[in-house]
Design a protein around this motif. Structure first.
Motif, short mmCIF file in Angstrom:
data_model
loop_
_atom_site.label_atom_id
_atom_site.label_comp_id
_atom_site.label_asym_id
_atom_site.label_seq_id
_atom_site.Cartn_x
_atom_site.Cartn_y
_atom_site.Cartn_z
N VAL A 1 0.85 -1.18 0.00
CA VAL A 1 0.00 0.00 0.00
C VAL A 1 0.90 1.24 0.00
O VAL A 1 2.04 1.19 0.48
N GLN A 2 0.39 2.33 -0.53
CA GLN A 2 1.15 3.58 -0.57
C GLN A 2 1.08 4.31 0.76
O GLN A 2 0.15 4.09 1.56
N ASP A 3 2.06 5.15 0.98
CA ASP A 3 2.09 6.01 2.16
C ASP A 3 0.75 6.73 2.31
O ASP A 3 0.26 7.33 1.36
N GLY A 4 0.14 6.63 3.50
CA GLY A 4 -1.15 7.25 3.75
C GLY A 4 -2.34 6.35 3.49
O GLY A 4 -3.49 6.72 3.79
N GLY A 5 -2.09 5.17 2.97
CA GLY A 5 -3.17 4.25 2.65
C GLY A 5 -3.65 3.45 3.86
O GLY A 5 -3.20 3.67 4.99
N SER A 6 -4.57 2.53 3.59
CA SER A 6 -5.18 1.73 4.65
C SER A 6 -5.15 0.25 4.30
O SER A 6 -5.17 -0.12 3.12
N LEU A 7 -5.10 -0.57 5.32
CA LEU A 7 -5.25 -2.00 5.19
C LEU A 7 -6.00 -2.52 6.41
O LEU A 7 -5.93 -1.92 7.48
N ARG A 8 -6.69 -3.64 6.21
CA ARG A 8 -7.35 -4.29 7.33
C ARG A 8 -6.84 -5.72 7.41
O ARG A 8 -7.02 -6.51 6.47
N LEU A 9 -6.20 -6.03 8.52
CA LEU A 9 -5.72 -7.39 8.76
C LEU A 9 -6.77 -8.17 9.53
O LEU A 9 -7.49 -7.60 10.37
N SER A 10 -6.84 -9.46 9.23
CA SER A 10 -7.76 -10.31 9.96
C SER A 10 -7.04 -11.58 10.40
O SER A 10 -6.15 -12.06 9.70
N CYS A 11 -7.41 -12.07 11.56
CA CYS A 11 -6.82 -13.30 12.11
C CYS A 11 -7.97 -14.25 12.41
O CYS A 11 -8.86 -13.91 13.19
N ALA A 12 -7.93 -15.41 11.78
CA ALA A 12 -8.97 -16.42 12.01
C ALA A 12 -8.43 -17.50 12.94
O ALA A 12 -7.34 -18.04 12.71
N ALA A 13 -9.20 -17.79 13.97
CA ALA A 13 -8.81 -18.81 14.94
C ALA A 13 -9.56 -20.11 14.68
O ALA A 13 -10.72 -20.10 14.26
N SER A 14 -8.88 -21.23 14.93
CA SER A 14 -9.49 -22.54 14.67
C SER A 14 -10.50 -22.94 15.74
O SER A 14 -11.27 -23.88 15.54
N GLY A 15 -10.47 -22.24 16.86
CA GLY A 15 -11.39 -22.54 17.94
C GLY A 15 -11.92 -21.27 18.57
O GLY A 15 -11.66 -20.17 18.09
N SER A 16 -12.63 -21.44 19.64
CA SER A 16 -13.24 -20.29 20.29
C SER A 16 -12.20 -19.36 20.91
O SER A 16 -11.26 -19.81 21.55
N ILE A 17 -12.41 -18.06 20.71
CA ILE A 17 -11.53 -17.06 21.34
C ILE A 17 -12.22 -16.38 22.51
O ILE A 17 -11.67 -15.49 23.13
N ARG A 18 -13.42 -16.81 22.79
CA ARG A 18 -14.24 -16.15 23.81
C ARG A 18 -13.54 -16.06 25.15
O ARG A 18 -13.63 -15.07 25.86
N ASN A 19 -12.84 -17.11 25.52
CA ASN A 19 -12.22 -17.17 26.84
C ASN A 19 -10.73 -16.85 26.84
O ASN A 19 -10.04 -17.09 27.84
N MET A 20 -10.25 -16.31 25.74
CA MET A 20 -8.83 -15.93 25.69
C MET A 20 -8.58 -14.77 26.66
O MET A 20 -9.36 -13.81 26.70
N ARG A 21 -7.49 -14.87 27.40
CA ARG A 21 -7.12 -13.80 28.31
C ARG A 21 -6.81 -12.52 27.53
O ARG A 21 -7.18 -11.41 27.94
N SER A 22 -6.15 -12.67 26.42
CA SER A 22 -5.86 -11.53 25.57
C SER A 22 -5.58 -12.01 24.16
O SER A 22 -5.22 -13.19 23.94
N MET A 23 -5.74 -11.08 23.21
CA MET A 23 -5.33 -11.33 21.84
C MET A 23 -4.67 -10.06 21.33
O MET A 23 -5.06 -8.95 21.73
N GLY A 24 -3.68 -10.24 20.47
CA GLY A 24 -2.95 -9.06 20.05
C GLY A 24 -2.33 -9.20 18.68
O GLY A 24 -2.31 -10.28 18.07
N TRP A 25 -1.86 -8.07 18.19
CA TRP A 25 -1.10 -7.98 16.94
C TRP A 25 0.31 -7.53 17.27
O TRP A 25 0.50 -6.55 18.01
#
Length: 116
Positions: free
Chosen positions: A12-36
């Motif tokens: 992407v060019q300077d000033g542009g945008s992107l959206r990253l996505s992370c798919a989990a194989s199981g439930s993330i509901r009870n995760m203590r934390s998630m991060g990038w």
């Protein structure tokens, strides 16, 4: 242990945008934390943004106001909206999860390149 897979990286060019996505194989509901995290060539991996189980978020200073982290417990996904991208944001971006029993998982990473 949950498996994580990132997507959405690219060039992407300077000033542009992107959206990253992370798919989990199981439930993330009870995760203590998630991060990038990200790692640029020759540099250590660094925390970009984190979301805790109570919904609170934290960002590294250099991305505050430009990046937004969000999680969807129903879809088991973690997203990172990145706006006003800069060349110094260029790195491999990794998704991370920490379970309530201390198990850490990482995705393989996705490349983000910001051209000037």
């Amino acid at each position: 242990q949950v498996q994580l897979v990132e997507s959405g990286g690219g060039l992407v060019q300077d000033g542009g945008s992107l959206r990253l996505s992370c798919a989990a194989s199981g439930s993330i509901r009870n995760m203590r934390s998630m991060g990038w995290y990200r790692q640029a060539p020759g540099k250590q991996r660094e925390l970009v943004a984190i979301i805790i189980s109570d919904g609170s978020t934290n960002y590294r200073n250099s991305v505050k106001g430009r990046f937004t982290i969000s999680r969807d417990n129903a879809k088991n996904t973690l997203d990172l909206q990145m706006n006003s991208l800069k060349p110094e944001d260029t790195a491999v971006y990794y998704c991370n999860s920490l379970s309530h029993i201390g198990v850490v998982s990482w995705g393989p990473g996705t490349q983000v390149t910001v051209s000037s």
